[in-house]
Design a protein around this motif. Sequence first.
Motif, PDB file in Angstrom:
ATOM      1  N   GLN A   1       0.825  -1.205   0.000  1.00  0.00           N
ATOM      2  CA  GLN A   1       0.000   0.000   0.000  1.00  0.00           C
ATOM      3  C   GLN A   1       0.858   1.254   0.000  1.00  0.00           C
ATOM      4  O   GLN A   1       1.975   1.254   0.514  1.00  0.00           O
TER       5      GLN A   1
ATOM      6  N   CYS B 208      -3.518  11.929  -2.190  1.00  0.00           N
ATOM      7  CA  CYS B 208      -4.965  12.072  -2.121  1.00  0.00           C
ATOM      8  C   CYS B 208      -5.634  10.706  -2.251  1.00  0.00           C
ATOM      9  O   CYS B 208      -5.279   9.906  -3.104  1.00  0.00           O
ATOM     10  N   GLY B 209      -6.586  10.423  -1.385  1.00  0.00           N
ATOM     11  CA  GLY B 209      -7.321   9.167  -1.468  1.00  0.00           C
ATOM     12  C   GLY B 209      -6.603   8.001  -0.815  1.00  0.00           C
ATOM     13  O   GLY B 209      -6.959   6.850  -1.047  1.00  0.00           O
ATOM     14  N   ALA B 210      -5.567   8.268   0.001  1.00  0.00           N
ATOM     15  CA  ALA B 210      -4.826   7.173   0.648  1.00  0.00           C
ATOM     16  C   ALA B 210      -5.769   6.402   1.568  1.00  0.00           C
ATOM     17  O   ALA B 210      -6.666   6.984   2.160  1.00  0.00           O
TER      18      ALA B 210
ATOM     19  N   TRP C 257      -3.691   3.577  -1.012  1.00  0.00           N
ATOM     20  CA  TRP C 257      -3.746   3.055  -2.377  1.00  0.00           C
ATOM     21  C   TRP C 257      -3.197   1.635  -2.333  1.00  0.00           C
ATOM     22  O   TRP C 257      -2.134   1.402  -1.747  1.00  0.00           O
TER      23      TRP C 257
ATOM     24  N   LYS D  10      -3.910   1.240  -7.145  1.00  0.00           N
ATOM     25  CA  LYS D  10      -5.294   1.637  -7.341  1.00  0.00           C
ATOM     26  C   LYS D  10      -5.797   2.271  -6.046  1.00  0.00           C
ATOM     27  O   LYS D  10      -5.523   1.767  -4.958  1.00  0.00           O
ATOM     28  N   ARG D  11      -6.519   3.367  -6.173  1.00  0.00           N
ATOM     29  CA  ARG D  11      -7.017   4.082  -5.002  1.00  0.00           C
ATOM     30  C   ARG D  11      -8.017   3.223  -4.243  1.00  0.00           C
ATOM     31  O   ARG D  11      -8.948   2.668  -4.801  1.00  0.00           O
TER      32      ARG D  11
ATOM     33  N   CYS E 145     -10.149  11.918  -6.285  1.00  0.00           N
ATOM     34  CA  CYS E 145      -8.787  11.802  -6.785  1.00  0.00           C
ATOM     35  C   CYS E 145      -8.773  10.866  -7.989  1.00  0.00           C
ATOM     36  O   CYS E 145      -9.767  10.227  -8.311  1.00  0.00           O
TER      37      CYS E 145
ATOM     38  N   ASN F 154      -7.929   7.458 -10.030  1.00  0.00           N
ATOM     39  CA  ASN F 154      -8.184   6.078  -9.614  1.00  0.00           C
ATOM     40  C   ASN F 154      -6.937   5.213  -9.613  1.00  0.00           C
ATOM     41  O   ASN F 154      -6.883   4.216  -8.898  1.00  0.00           O
ATOM     42  N   THR F 155      -5.934   5.549 -10.442  1.00  0.00           N
ATOM     43  CA  THR F 155      -4.725   4.742 -10.525  1.00  0.00           C
ATOM     44  C   THR F 155      -3.494   5.635 -10.541  1.00  0.00           C
ATOM     45  O   THR F 155      -3.563   6.803 -10.921  1.00  0.00           O
TER      46      THR F 155
ATOM     47  N   PHE G  65      -0.827   9.721 -13.199  1.00  0.00           N
ATOM     48  CA  PHE G  65      -2.126   9.163 -12.838  1.00  0.00           C
ATOM     49  C   PHE G  65      -2.886   8.722 -14.075  1.00  0.00           C
ATOM     50  O   PHE G  65      -2.672   9.225 -15.177  1.00  0.00           O
TER      51      PHE G  65
END
Length: 151
Positions: free
Chosen positions: A81, A87-89, A91, A107-108, A114, A116-117, A136
């Motif tokens: 991870q 942003c969006g952690a 992942w 991947k988020r 944010c 997605n990848t 991204f």
Amino acid sequence: MTTQARKQKGGGAQAHAEHRYLNPQGAEVKTRDEAFAKPMEVSAEALQATAKLELHNGQVTFAIELKYNPNTYPHVVTGGQITSGICGAPWNITGGTIGDQLRLDAKRAGQGSCANTITIVGEYQNPPAYRGTYGFEGATSSFKHTTRYEC
């Protein structure tokens, strides 16, 4: 030949009793063939190691914990991870390799508006780190970074 002569030459049953054979797990086995036999089962620990990395791009720092197969080279990334700094952690790391070149795909898993990848690529340098770029949604060259090993 006397018993004394056999002992001096290393022959006889006593010399054979002195041999100890260990398998790759460190367990004592009876014969050399057992020691070098192809293992029937491989533990999950033998197929997985962990590493902590930190990605720096001057403005942000990503904390990365990855799992990889130490029996391959370049090492195949099997999971992990990105736990903070993005942003969006968190992942989830979905794949990649680590060796002379670094490639991480993630991947988020967290919330937010944010991307997605993310894909991180880099080239090994000394002291142990990778210099490269990330991007991204399929891009790999949007932002420069240096990713270093954590001790």
